[in-house]
Design a protein around this motif. Sequence first.
Motif, PDB file in Angstrom:
ATOM      1  N   SER A 160       0.827  -1.142  -0.114  1.00 44.83           N
ATOM      2  CA  SER A 160       0.027   0.108   0.048  1.00 44.83           C
ATOM      3  C   SER A 160       0.888   1.360  -0.061  1.00 44.83           C
ATOM      4  O   SER A 160       2.092   1.266   0.320  1.00 44.83           O
ATOM      5  CB  SER A 160      -0.882  -0.034   1.351  1.00 44.83           C
ATOM      6  OG  SER A 160      -0.290   0.274   2.320  1.00 44.83           O
ATOM      7  N   ASP A 161       0.396   2.463  -0.501  1.00 44.45           N
ATOM      8  CA  ASP A 161       1.077   3.446  -0.516  1.00 44.45           C
ATOM      9  C   ASP A 161       1.655   4.107   1.071  1.00 44.45           C
ATOM     10  O   ASP A 161       2.671   4.816   1.172  1.00 44.45           O
ATOM     11  CB  ASP A 161       0.113   4.620  -0.952  1.00 44.45           C
ATOM     12  CG  ASP A 161       0.184   4.556  -2.838  1.00 44.45           C
ATOM     13  OD1 ASP A 161       0.577   3.561  -3.346  1.00 44.45           O
ATOM     14  OD2 ASP A 161      -0.446   5.731  -3.419  1.00 44.45           O
ATOM     15  N   GLY A 162       0.770   3.758   1.682  1.00 40.98           N
ATOM     16  CA  GLY A 162       1.193   4.242   3.168  1.00 40.98           C
ATOM     17  C   GLY A 162       1.291   5.731   3.344  1.00 40.98           C
ATOM     18  O   GLY A 162       2.249   6.394   4.057  1.00 40.98           O
ATOM     19  N   VAL A 163       0.415   6.406   2.606  1.00 45.02           N
ATOM     20  CA  VAL A 163       0.463   7.674   2.762  1.00 45.02           C
ATOM     21  C   VAL A 163      -0.734   8.348   3.698  1.00 45.02           C
ATOM     22  O   VAL A 163      -2.057   7.912   3.508  1.00 45.02           O
ATOM     23  CB  VAL A 163       0.254   8.569   1.203  1.00 45.02           C
ATOM     24  CG1 VAL A 163       0.121  10.265   1.528  1.00 45.02           C
ATOM     25  CG2 VAL A 163       1.364   8.178   0.203  1.00 45.02           C
TER      26      VAL A 163
ATOM     27  N   THR B 230       9.669   5.500  -9.190  1.00 44.41           N
ATOM     28  CA  THR B 230       8.759   6.439  -9.001  1.00 44.41           C
ATOM     29  C   THR B 230       9.306   7.105  -7.778  1.00 44.41           C
ATOM     30  O   THR B 230      10.004   6.646  -6.742  1.00 44.41           O
ATOM     31  CB  THR B 230       7.506   5.931  -8.798  1.00 44.41           C
ATOM     32  OG1 THR B 230       7.612   4.853  -7.614  1.00 44.41           O
ATOM     33  CG2 THR B 230       7.154   4.765  -9.924  1.00 44.41           C
ATOM     34  N   PRO B 231       8.835   8.340  -7.024  1.00 47.32           N
ATOM     35  CA  PRO B 231       9.075   9.024  -5.737  1.00 47.32           C
ATOM     36  C   PRO B 231       8.745   7.995  -4.616  1.00 47.32           C
ATOM     37  O   PRO B 231       9.531   7.859  -3.827  1.00 47.32           O
ATOM     38  CB  PRO B 231       8.096  10.229  -6.003  1.00 47.32           C
ATOM     39  CG  PRO B 231       7.838  10.510  -7.393  1.00 47.32           C
ATOM     40  CD  PRO B 231       7.825   9.143  -7.909  1.00 47.32           C
ATOM     41  N   LEU B 232       7.691   7.341  -4.753  1.00 44.17           N
ATOM     42  CA  LEU B 232       7.464   6.331  -3.739  1.00 44.17           C
ATOM     43  C   LEU B 232       8.592   5.026  -3.649  1.00 44.17           C
ATOM     44  O   LEU B 232       9.056   4.913  -2.256  1.00 44.17           O
ATOM     45  CB  LEU B 232       6.113   5.841  -3.681  1.00 44.17           C
ATOM     46  CG  LEU B 232       5.660   4.799  -2.547  1.00 44.17           C
ATOM     47  CD1 LEU B 232       5.612   5.686  -1.146  1.00 44.17           C
ATOM     48  CD2 LEU B 232       4.231   4.075  -2.706  1.00 44.17           C
ATOM     49  N   GLU B 233       8.950   4.600  -4.608  1.00 43.44           N
ATOM     50  CA  GLU B 233      10.193   3.735  -4.611  1.00 43.44           C
ATOM     51  C   GLU B 233      11.175   4.173  -4.281  1.00 43.44           C
ATOM     52  O   GLU B 233      12.129   3.632  -3.616  1.00 43.44           O
ATOM     53  CB  GLU B 233      10.116   3.134  -6.305  1.00 43.44           C
ATOM     54  CG  GLU B 233       9.111   2.236  -6.674  1.00 43.44           C
ATOM     55  CD  GLU B 233       9.001   1.864  -8.315  1.00 43.44           C
ATOM     56  OE1 GLU B 233       8.243   1.149  -8.494  1.00 43.44           O
ATOM     57  OE2 GLU B 233       9.846   2.439  -8.811  1.00 43.44           O
ATOM     58  N   ILE B 234      11.546   5.514  -4.691  1.00 47.81           N
ATOM     59  CA  ILE B 234      12.631   5.965  -4.314  1.00 47.81           C
ATOM     60  C   ILE B 234      12.912   6.263  -2.691  1.00 47.81           C
ATOM     61  O   ILE B 234      13.765   6.173  -1.983  1.00 47.81           O
ATOM     62  CB  ILE B 234      13.152   7.531  -5.001  1.00 47.81           C
ATOM     63  CG1 ILE B 234      13.221   7.274  -6.401  1.00 47.81           C
ATOM     64  CG2 ILE B 234      14.068   8.413  -4.456  1.00 47.81           C
ATOM     65  CD1 ILE B 234      13.090   8.590  -7.431  1.00 47.81           C
ATOM     66  N   ILE B 235      11.845   6.910  -2.244  1.00 51.25           N
ATOM     67  CA  ILE B 235      11.620   7.075  -0.728  1.00 51.25           C
ATOM     68  C   ILE B 235      11.791   5.798   0.251  1.00 51.25           C
ATOM     69  O   ILE B 235      12.578   5.699   1.099  1.00 51.25           O
ATOM     70  CB  ILE B 235      10.374   7.942  -0.362  1.00 51.25           C
ATOM     71  CG1 ILE B 235      10.408   9.368  -0.950  1.00 51.25           C
ATOM     72  CG2 ILE B 235      10.265   8.187   1.307  1.00 51.25           C
ATOM     73  CD1 ILE B 235      11.674  10.170  -0.666  1.00 51.25           C
ATOM     74  N   LYS B 236      11.237   4.740  -0.324  1.00 52.75           N
ATOM     75  CA  LYS B 236      11.448   3.559   0.433  1.00 52.75           C
ATOM     76  C   LYS B 236      12.665   2.887   0.178  1.00 52.75           C
ATOM     77  O   LYS B 236      13.090   2.227   1.072  1.00 52.75           O
ATOM     78  CB  LYS B 236      10.340   2.427  -0.316  1.00 52.75           C
ATOM     79  CG  LYS B 236       8.892   2.596   0.159  1.00 52.75           C
ATOM     80  CD  LYS B 236       8.043   1.505   0.078  1.00 52.75           C
ATOM     81  CE  LYS B 236       6.719   1.688   0.798  1.00 52.75           C
ATOM     82  NZ  LYS B 236       5.917   0.133   0.488  1.00 52.75           N
ATOM     83  N   GLY B 237      13.433   3.340  -0.989  1.00 54.68           N
ATOM     84  CA  GLY B 237      14.629   2.846  -1.209  1.00 54.68           C
ATOM     85  C   GLY B 237      15.691   3.473  -0.195  1.00 54.68           C
ATOM     86  O   GLY B 237      16.658   2.970  -0.065  1.00 54.68           O
ATOM     87  N   MET B 238      15.326   4.600   0.357  1.00 54.11           N
ATOM     88  CA  MET B 238      16.350   5.165   1.201  1.00 54.11           C
ATOM     89  C   MET B 238      15.597   5.017   2.481  1.00 54.11           C
ATOM     90  O   MET B 238      16.198   6.004   3.572  1.00 54.11           O
ATOM     91  CB  MET B 238      16.113   6.730   0.814  1.00 54.11           C
ATOM     92  CG  MET B 238      16.846   6.859  -0.426  1.00 54.11           C
ATOM     93  SD  MET B 238      17.039   8.826  -0.938  1.00 54.11           S
ATOM     94  CE  MET B 238      17.772   8.677  -2.645  1.00 54.11           C
ATOM     95  N   THR B 239      14.657   4.494   2.765  1.00 53.08           N
ATOM     96  CA  THR B 239      14.042   4.134   4.315  1.00 53.08           C
ATOM     97  C   THR B 239      13.932   2.723   4.539  1.00 53.08           C
ATOM     98  O   THR B 239      15.002   2.260   4.995  1.00 53.08           O
ATOM     99  CB  THR B 239      12.728   4.927   4.355  1.00 53.08           C
ATOM    100  OG1 THR B 239      11.866   4.702   3.426  1.00 53.08           O
ATOM    101  CG2 THR B 239      13.140   6.415   4.187  1.00 53.08           C
ATOM    102  N   ILE B 240      12.941   2.241   4.395  1.00 52.83           N
ATOM    103  CA  ILE B 240      12.830   0.843   4.827  1.00 52.83           C
ATOM    104  C   ILE B 240      13.704  -0.154   4.249  1.00 52.83           C
ATOM    105  O   ILE B 240      14.027  -1.033   4.592  1.00 52.83           O
ATOM    106  CB  ILE B 240      11.199   0.396   4.569  1.00 52.83           C
ATOM    107  CG1 ILE B 240      10.817  -1.138   5.394  1.00 52.83           C
ATOM    108  CG2 ILE B 240      10.756   0.330   3.315  1.00 52.83           C
ATOM    109  CD1 ILE B 240      11.337  -1.074   6.740  1.00 52.83           C
ATOM    110  N   ASN B 241      13.626   0.008   2.636  1.00 50.50           N
ATOM    111  CA  ASN B 241      14.429  -1.016   1.907  1.00 50.50           C
ATOM    112  C   ASN B 241      15.931  -0.773   2.375  1.00 50.50           C
ATOM    113  O   ASN B 241      16.908  -1.771   2.466  1.00 50.50           O
ATOM    114  CB  ASN B 241      14.297  -0.814   0.479  1.00 50.50           C
ATOM    115  CG  ASN B 241      13.033  -1.278   0.214  1.00 50.50           C
ATOM    116  OD1 ASN B 241      12.081  -1.676   0.872  1.00 50.50           O
ATOM    117  ND2 ASN B 241      12.550  -0.993  -1.301  1.00 50.50           N
ATOM    118  N   ALA B 242      16.359   0.567   2.496  1.00 50.65           N
ATOM    119  CA  ALA B 242      17.749   0.710   2.938  1.00 50.65           C
ATOM    120  C   ALA B 242      17.986  -0.213   4.396  1.00 50.65           C
ATOM    121  O   ALA B 242      19.237  -0.727   4.740  1.00 50.65           O
ATOM    122  CB  ALA B 242      18.146   2.035   3.078  1.00 50.65           C
TER     123      ALA B 242
END
Length: 412
Positions: A19-22, A340-352
């Motif tokens: 989910s987007d989690g927004v 995408t912006p969401l993929e990018i932010i997740k790439g620097m938070t939960i995925n990182a």
Amino acid sequence: MNLIIKNASNIITCTDSISDGVIENGYIIIKDGLIKSIGIGTIPSCLCDGNTNIIDAKGQTVIPGLIDSHTHLIHGGSRENELNMKLTGVPYIDILESGGGILSTVRATRELSKEQLKDKSLKSLNRMLIHGTTTVEAKSGYGLDFDTEIKCLEAAKELKLEHPIDIVSTYMGAHAIPPEYKDNSKGYIDFMCEDVMPYVIENGLGEFLDIFCEKGVFSVDESEYIMQKAKDMGFKLKIHADEIIPLKGAELAAKMGAISAEHLLAVSDEGIKDMAKSGVTAILLPGTSFYLMTGKFAPARKMIENGVRVALATDYNPGTCPTENLQSIMTFACFGMKMTPLEIIKGMTINAAYGIGREKEIGSIEIGKKADLVIFDCPNLNYIVYHFGINHVDKVIKNGEVVVDKGNLIRK
Ligand SMILES: [Zn+2]
């Protein structure tokens, strides 16, 4: 002191779900450095008490603190003198032979004292923090000899206690073959495995071990040998894999149970499948792709479509990506790899967070997790990536404490 963030236009929770989690018009309540409650609209009065600092985030977007999961933080010197050579197309090998390249950084790192290395790295940590980074992975690997590698890892350990940013340390002696072991990679590997790695692990100086697995550096067989030794000693594993030549580094990462494989510009389809199956996090470094001027980026879309967890990092280092700013990496990930912006932010938070084994403590806005947060002066998620080349940070919160306000460091 408790902290409440209210009226946030958007909260991007970055939870580990599809989910987007927004959350629009949301609030976050922080107690004792942890996230206590998250909600929409007005805060229930029972959740406020007298001793509370309130931040009004109207018109702003809140995300988890950024995690830079791949940096070469501690090193001496800089290499701007190579820039004009690179622009005229002088090959790296010629720069290396004229005394430049990685070995010039090794010389500069060996020359500095631990205090000098700490002073230099402290400036980098401050730059990271004002751009929203709250946790950083830091690799050694510009000392190569025993004393300098240990000096760099000790510097990182001390900085962790002195600076708000959390530092996760990685021993990366296998970054290059030092001049002392020229044409004797076996001798250098034995030195690392017998002399350095046991000391690093016994003294709590490195949680991870990383290897530059590449043609002309460490082969797949050599990498497997070092990784097995490291695993037996209790290191968790990372690998610089398939950056230039498809050597099957990603396949090796999966086989050895590595937490992450990094770079991956030349990863094979088989390697992508293996990583997805084994849960190896891909840490992609599009700033380095940009800086090398080859026009080639890692196949992020293909990895995402095949179920690989994709993280993004700066690769902060003096040769191929001298920036501490993860927001600039957002630009390259979006326009270079079509994330995408969401993929990018997740790439620097939960995925990182997965990429450094910290997914249970940080990386998302969830009850019970550390209150590491960034408040961007942006109305929504897309805007952060869309308006590029500037620092959007208004506030950074680390362990529930405001450490950056109005874009400036709060000095105690
Ligand atoms: Zn690197």
